[in-house]
Design an enzyme around this catalytic site. Structure first.
Site, short mmCIF file in Angstrom:
data_model
loop_
_atom_site.label_atom_id
_atom_site.label_comp_id
_atom_site.label_asym_id
_atom_site.label_seq_id
_atom_site.Cartn_x
_atom_site.Cartn_y
_atom_site.Cartn_z
N LYS A 178 56.49 18.13 45.56
CA LYS A 178 55.56 17.29 46.31
C LYS A 178 54.56 18.16 47.05
CE LYS A 178 55.28 14.33 50.42
NZ LYS A 178 55.99 13.67 51.52
N GLU A 223 53.69 9.13 63.80
CA GLU A 223 54.77 10.04 63.42
C GLU A 223 55.12 10.99 64.56
OE1 GLU A 223 56.28 12.58 59.57
OE2 GLU A 223 54.38 11.52 59.54
#
Length: 425
Positions: A178, A223
């Site tokens: 990723k 976040e």
């Protein structure tokens, strides 16, 4: 590393105050706006008594050492004793090691609120009689920037599409699992942009996010990278995204015939894999440093006005036999797979090679530190870097082997919507 500490000994005084209006309303104009606010609670600050700037892979350790040395020389009296009281440093670090601009700013004045309690902290030169408490500043009008003109940044949407396609090709070839790739857009206003205007808009539109401002970087992040308080370490990992208008299939998925975005996101194999990479990388970094680490078996869906994310809340406790500071933890976990990729080194190399821009402090840690060793640090997402009448907006997406470049371009646009709407007012 460079640092500009105060030239005289400093006295820090935190006193309870009565605060009836929103925290952001007390910020004066043109005073170096600083903010870390969520759902009406947090801290704001202005003025400056000391500053650290650094770069390189040791920037977190250098900042930690500077902060501890700075705190050791303070005369502190804290009549409130809550997280965020006493002296604090607002922090904003670059994403990449070699990018300049990581900063700690110690404000002269901080106003905070937690629950029903509010306070003001002031830092003044030591010596002489105890100063009388200052009054809150008069509220000054927040200036809109006027009509905005948008243009491509250093990475246009068409280039971003090409970069995403190349990254996905390399993942299918087995080079990495990723990578998070970003692009930028530039907005130009008619007059210099007031960071308070953007802060107010983001706080109204995204109250469950942390609305932050440090040294010209303004945003609202969902976040939480790290929170440390009384030995408890907490983190909220977000990875995997869906938004209104993005349909994973064309079949209504509720009894009323509407489309269940959260259910589609939770059932997406691509998004679940992306999320697992992010959670696993954070947990692997924290396990050597904390005990009793709790990692959810499955994520939940966090819904925001513009997008929904897969979210996992991770927590643990510092090991008293091996104490580590908040910035020490930060040096161990950044960059997580949520903003970098996995494996970490391979993802960082790919980003540096193909992304085509210096992110600066976008996707880097942002938040605050206090004198008791605690604090909160989020990830600088949904943000703009303000410079006079110009704002540089950023958005990024997690790319895996089966990512569709056209979908990722639309996802980045959906994420930018938060800042674009707040700038427009």
């Amino acid at each position: 590393m460079t640092a500009a500490p105060a030239t005289t000994a400093l006295r820090v005084r935190t006193r309870p105050i009565r605060l009836t209006g929103p925290l952001l309303d007390v910020l004066p104009a043109d005073s170096g706006v600083l903010s870390w606010v969520r759902e009406g609670e947090g801290i704001v600050g202005w003025g400056e008594v000391a500053r650290f700037t650094g770069t390189g892979p040791d920037r977190f350790a250098d900042a930690d050492r500077w902060w501890q040395e700075f705190c050791a020389g303070l005369d502190v009296r804290d009549d409130v004793a809550l997280p965020g009281t006493g002296a604090v440093a607002f922090a904003s670090f670059t994403f990449a090691d070699d990018s300049p601009g990581s900063v700690l700013v110690v404000p002269r004045v901080v106003v905070g609120r937690r629950g029903s309690r509010a306070w003001m902290t002031e830092i003044v030169p030591a010596g002489g009689p105890e100063p009388a408490p200052s009054a809150l500043p008069a509220v000054t009008p927040v200036r809109p920037g006027g009509r905005l003109r948008y243009s491509d940044g250093r990475v246009s949407p068409s280039r971003y599409r090409t970069v995403v396609a190349e990254a996905a090709r390399r993942m299918r070839a087995g080079e990495l699992g990723k990578a998070v790739l970003a692009h930028d857009v530039v907005a130009r206003a008619e007059t210099p942009l007031d960071p308070r205007f953007l802060l107010h808009g983001l706080s109204r539109g995204y109250p469950t996010c942390w609305s932050y401002a440090v040294d010209g970087l303004v945003g609202a992040t969902p976040e939480l990278l790290l929170r440390l308080s009384d030995g408890l370490v907490e983190s909220r990992v977000l990875a995997g995204t869906i938004w209104p208008g993005e349909r994973r299939d064309q079949t209504p998925s509720t009894s009323s015939g509407t489309y269940d975005l959260g259910g589609a996101l939770f059932g997406s194999g691509k998004d679940r894999r992306e999320h697992a990479y992010a959670v696993d990388s954070l947990a692997a970094s924290l396990r050597p440093l904390v005990r009793d680490l709790e990692v959810p078996a499955a994520p939940r869906v966090l819904t925001l006005p513009n997008v929904s994310h897969l979210a996992s809340d991770v927590r643990g406790h510092l090991d008293p036999a091996r104490p580590v500071s908040l910035l020490g933890l930060l040096g161990a976990v950044h960059p997580t797979a949520a903003v970098g990729g996995t494996p970490t080194a391979a993802a960082a190399a790919l980003i540096s090679e193909i992304e085509g821009m210096d992110r600066g402090r976008y996707a880097g840690p942002v938040g605050y530190l206090d004198t008791r060793g605690g604090g909160e640090l989020g990830i600088a997402l949904r943000c703009a870097e303000l410079d006079g009448a110009t704002a540089r907006l950023f958005a990024g997406c997690g790319i895996v082997a089966d990512s569709d470049p056209d979908v990722e371009v639309r996802e980045a646009a959906a994420k930018m919507r938060a800042v674009r709407e707040a700038l427009q007012g």
